[in-house]
Design an enzyme around this catalytic site. Structure first.
Site, PDB file in Angstrom:
ATOM      1  N   THR A   1      27.173  62.634  28.591  1.00  0.00           N
ATOM      2  CA  THR A   1      26.873  61.304  28.089  1.00  0.00           C
ATOM      3  C   THR A   1      28.232  60.661  27.935  1.00  0.00           C
ATOM      4  OG1 THR A   1      24.863  62.018  26.977  1.00  0.00           O
ATOM      5  CG2 THR A   1      25.975  60.186  25.954  1.00  0.00           C
TER       6      THR A   1
ATOM      7  N   SER B   1      16.722  61.045  20.477  1.00  0.00           N
ATOM      8  CA  SER B   1      18.129  61.123  20.866  1.00  0.00           C
ATOM      9  C   SER B   1      18.984  61.564  19.684  1.00  0.00           C
ATOM     10  CB  SER B   1      18.577  59.735  21.332  1.00  0.00           C
ATOM     11  OG  SER B   1      19.965  59.702  21.554  1.00  0.00           O
TER      12      SER B   1
HETATM   13  O1  DON Z   1      20.148  61.184  23.834  1.00  0.00           O
HETATM   14  C1  DON Z   1      20.617  62.275  23.601  1.00  0.00           C
HETATM   15  O2  DON Z   1      20.809  62.704  22.488  1.00  0.00           O
HETATM   16  C2  DON Z   1      21.035  63.150  24.769  1.00  0.00           C
HETATM   17  N1  DON Z   1      20.368  62.777  25.975  1.00  0.00           N
HETATM   18  C3  DON Z   1      22.506  63.011  24.907  1.00  0.00           C
HETATM   19  C4  DON Z   1      23.047  64.021  25.833  1.00  0.00           C
HETATM   20  C5  DON Z   1      24.464  64.243  25.546  1.00  0.00           C
HETATM   21  O3  DON Z   1      25.072  63.753  24.650  1.00  0.00           O
HETATM   22  C6  DON Z   1      25.134  65.155  26.399  1.00  0.00           C
HETATM   23  N2  DON Z   1      26.562  65.068  26.146  1.00  0.00           N
HETATM   24  N3  DON Z   1      27.462  65.722  26.157  1.00  0.00           N
END
Ligand code: DON
Length: 586
Positions: free
Chosen positions: A389, A460
């Site tokens: 992300t 999330s």
């Molecule tokens: O929305 C969420 O919490 C996840 N899809 C985020 C994924 C995430 O942060 C991966 N990162 N390192």
């Protein structure tokens, strides 16, 4: 759900990051900017945001420009095929929260990732067409620009279009990342990102003409992505690949403006992400509990201060598991969870000298609403929230601030590139609970509230956050890292507030994490063995790094943060050396 491909990705990352800069020896000086600053994972994207502000744009213009630029220069996580949350706080004190999280298509069903025997189908919710949620990023960024920006969409998208058309030189890491073996499974992704097998080399210029055209079409006619020819082309590509998303799903997509979650911590106001993110409520619950201790006196990263902090993490994540989901489909008891009386009752359950086993936690009976809700929504095991992300923070010369966390969930999302359109699509469906009652590889637990349903937004952990003092935004915080996002933001915030660090020191400081289940404390590799020993004597199961089977990721997250110097008003940008981002200001 843990699947072998994900383990390989994590191993690969562990190897890549093993060569990354060590926060313990990195500079402790933030970037100073007299007027305005952008902090993101990619230097080119940060520069784009700054140029937009120098051209008369405000922080929202800069954030939108940076977001579109990240979709070009950081295709693994920056995106137009995913979703995100944008927290805006204008200098007049008005805060807004834009939810442009992906949405399950109308044809999605609760058991869509189960085989006839009721077992979870490996990879189904994270690789390929069926993993894709209706993307919200374009709607969110366009909405932000049109409602809160000063410039035109065309102006703020121009740099991204140029970067896509003219290309940019790939770093070693970026070139290596593009070898992702799952990208190779999808011919269009293989064509666009892997030049049909003639892989891009470090230093080579990576041009994305299809993406440039798509961005131009959005800049020209933004509505087209959801209601026009772009929507039809995207839906046709999804149908052809066996996906569920239709033109009607795209037409139904809407950005939701939600009230941010607010709390206070030692005289600061904390403003953060509401459901469908669990981030803000969990963060504030943690801080409320910790306000009962003089952490600063106990010492930064001392075993005693870590003990209390982990116990607060444990309790707030226990509540996350029980209560969180899409607020449009269930009432989420945020007000009770962030009530200081509730935190005070939790604090009474913490033993000063010993860890509380997660299995023994009992929710204090403060609010009957919480008990009733919990009785009706037994917790279920949920899919793993994966590791990629991106977060960026912006502040302009007037003091307007923007915090954005955006995602396609996994690294390169579902690995599906929309035919001819040049952009990757998310696998955000994996953030729903695939099968109630079945443990996943990470043991992250959520309730039935997060079961799959048409039109629903998956839960999330993204936590774009601002900290306010005397009416002024003094910190802009956020990070990727799935469940670790919340504890990363807490670690950074407490670094400044409790331990007197500057923002760069707080971002550098070694992180620790607990999420209730599994009942372990993860510490980054830079913790001293003495501290680990003391924690073990208190009853903690301490793991150095994040353990995935036999693989260990030595550190995690990527905090991209801003603080404001109280004396000079300078913007202080702290990019995380763990991921090689950049703070750029003027
Ligand atoms: O929305 C969420 O919490 C996840 N899809 C985020 C994924 C995430 O942060 C991966 N990162 N390192």
């Amino acid at each position: 759900m843990r699947s072998p491909h994900r383990l390989l990705i994590l191993l690969f990352l562990a190897l890549v990051v093993a060569g990354a800069a060590n926060p313990a020896t990195a500079s402790t000086h933030p970037v100073h900017a007299a007027h305005a600053i952008v902090v993101s994972v990619h230097e080119l994207a940060s520069h784009v945001g700054v140029k937009i502000m120098q051209a008369g744009g405000n922080a929202v213009d800069a954030a939108v420009a940076t977001g579109f630029a990240l979709a070009v220069v950081h295709p693994a996580a920056g995106n137009i095929g995913g979703g995100g949350f944008m927290l805006i706080r204008m200098a007049d004190g008005k805060a807004r929260f834009l939810d442009y999280r992906e949405m399950a298509p109308a044809a999605a069903t609760r058991d869509m990732y189960l085989d006839p025997q009721g077992n979870v189908i490996e990879g189904a919710s994270d690789i390929g067409y069926k993993a894709i949620g209706v993307p919200g990023s374009v709607a969110g960024m366009v909405y932000a620009e049109q409602k809160f920006g000063k410039l035109t969409l065309k102006q703020v998208m121009a740099p991204a279009i140029q970067l896509a058309r003219e290309g940019y030189a790939l770093s070693w890491e970026e070139a290596v990342d593009l070898h992702d073996r799952h990208l190779a499974e999808f011919p269009e992704s293989r064509r666009v990102f892997q030049r049909s097998g003639d892989y891009y080399k470090p230093g080579e210029v990576f041009r994305q003409p299809d993406l440039a055209r798509t961005l131009e079409r959005i800049a020209e006619k933004p509505d087209d992505f959801y209601h026009g020819s772009l929507a039809r082309e995207l839906a046709a590509a999804m149908q052809k690949g066996g996906g569920l998303i239709t033109a009607d799903d795209l037409a139904r997509y809407e950005v939701k403006e939600r009230e941010p979650v607010r709390g206070t911590y030692r005289g600061y106001e904390v403003i953060s992400a509401p459901p469908p993110s669990s981030g803000g409520a969990v963060l504030i619950e943690i801080l409320n509990i910790l306000e009962g201790y003089d952490l600063g006196k106990m010492g930064e990263r001392s075993a005693q201060s870590m003990h209390y902090t982990v116990e607060a993490f444990r309790r707030a994540f226990f509540d996350r598991a029980e209560f969180m989901g899409d607020p449009d489909f269930a009432k989420i008891p945020v007000a009770q969870l962030i009530d200081k009386r509730y935190a005070a009752a939790w604090l009474e359950t913490i033993d000063p000298a010993h860890a509380t086993p997660s299995k023994d936690l009992k929710r204090p009976a403060v609010f009957s609403a919480l008990e009733q809700y919990a009785a009706g929504h037994p917790p279920v095991m949920a899919p793993h929230e994966s590791n990629h992300t991106t977060h960026y923070s912006v502040m302009d010369a007037d003091g307007n601030a923007v915090a954005v966390t955006t995602t396609i969930n996994d690294w390169f999302g579902s690995r599906v590139t929309a035919d001819g359109l040049g952009f990757l699509l998310n696998d955000e469906m994996d953030d729903f609970s695939s099968k109630p009652g079945v443990p996943n590889g990470d043991g992250l637990i959520q309730s039935n509230t997060n079961a799959i349903g048409p039109g629903k937004r998956p839960l999330s952990s993204m936590t774009p956050t601002m900290v306010v003092r005397d009416g002024k935004t003094v910190m802009v915080l956020g990070s990727p890292g799935s469940s670790k996002i919340i504890t990363t933001v807490a670690n950074v915030l407490m670094g400044v507030v409790d331990y007197g660090m500057n923002i760069q020191e707080a971002v550098n400081a070694p992180r620790f994490h607990n999420q209730w289940m599994p009942d372990v404390v993860n510490v980054e590799q830079w913790f001293s063995p003495d501290t680990v020993n003391l924690l073990q004597h208190m009853g903690y199961d301490v793991e150095v790094g994040l353990h995935y089977g036999t693989h260990v990721a030595p550190y995690w997250s990527d905090a991209e943060c801003i603080a404001v110097d109280a004396k000079t008003g300078e913007r202080l940008g702290a990019s995380d050396v763990r991921d090689g981002g950049k703070a750029v200001g003027y």
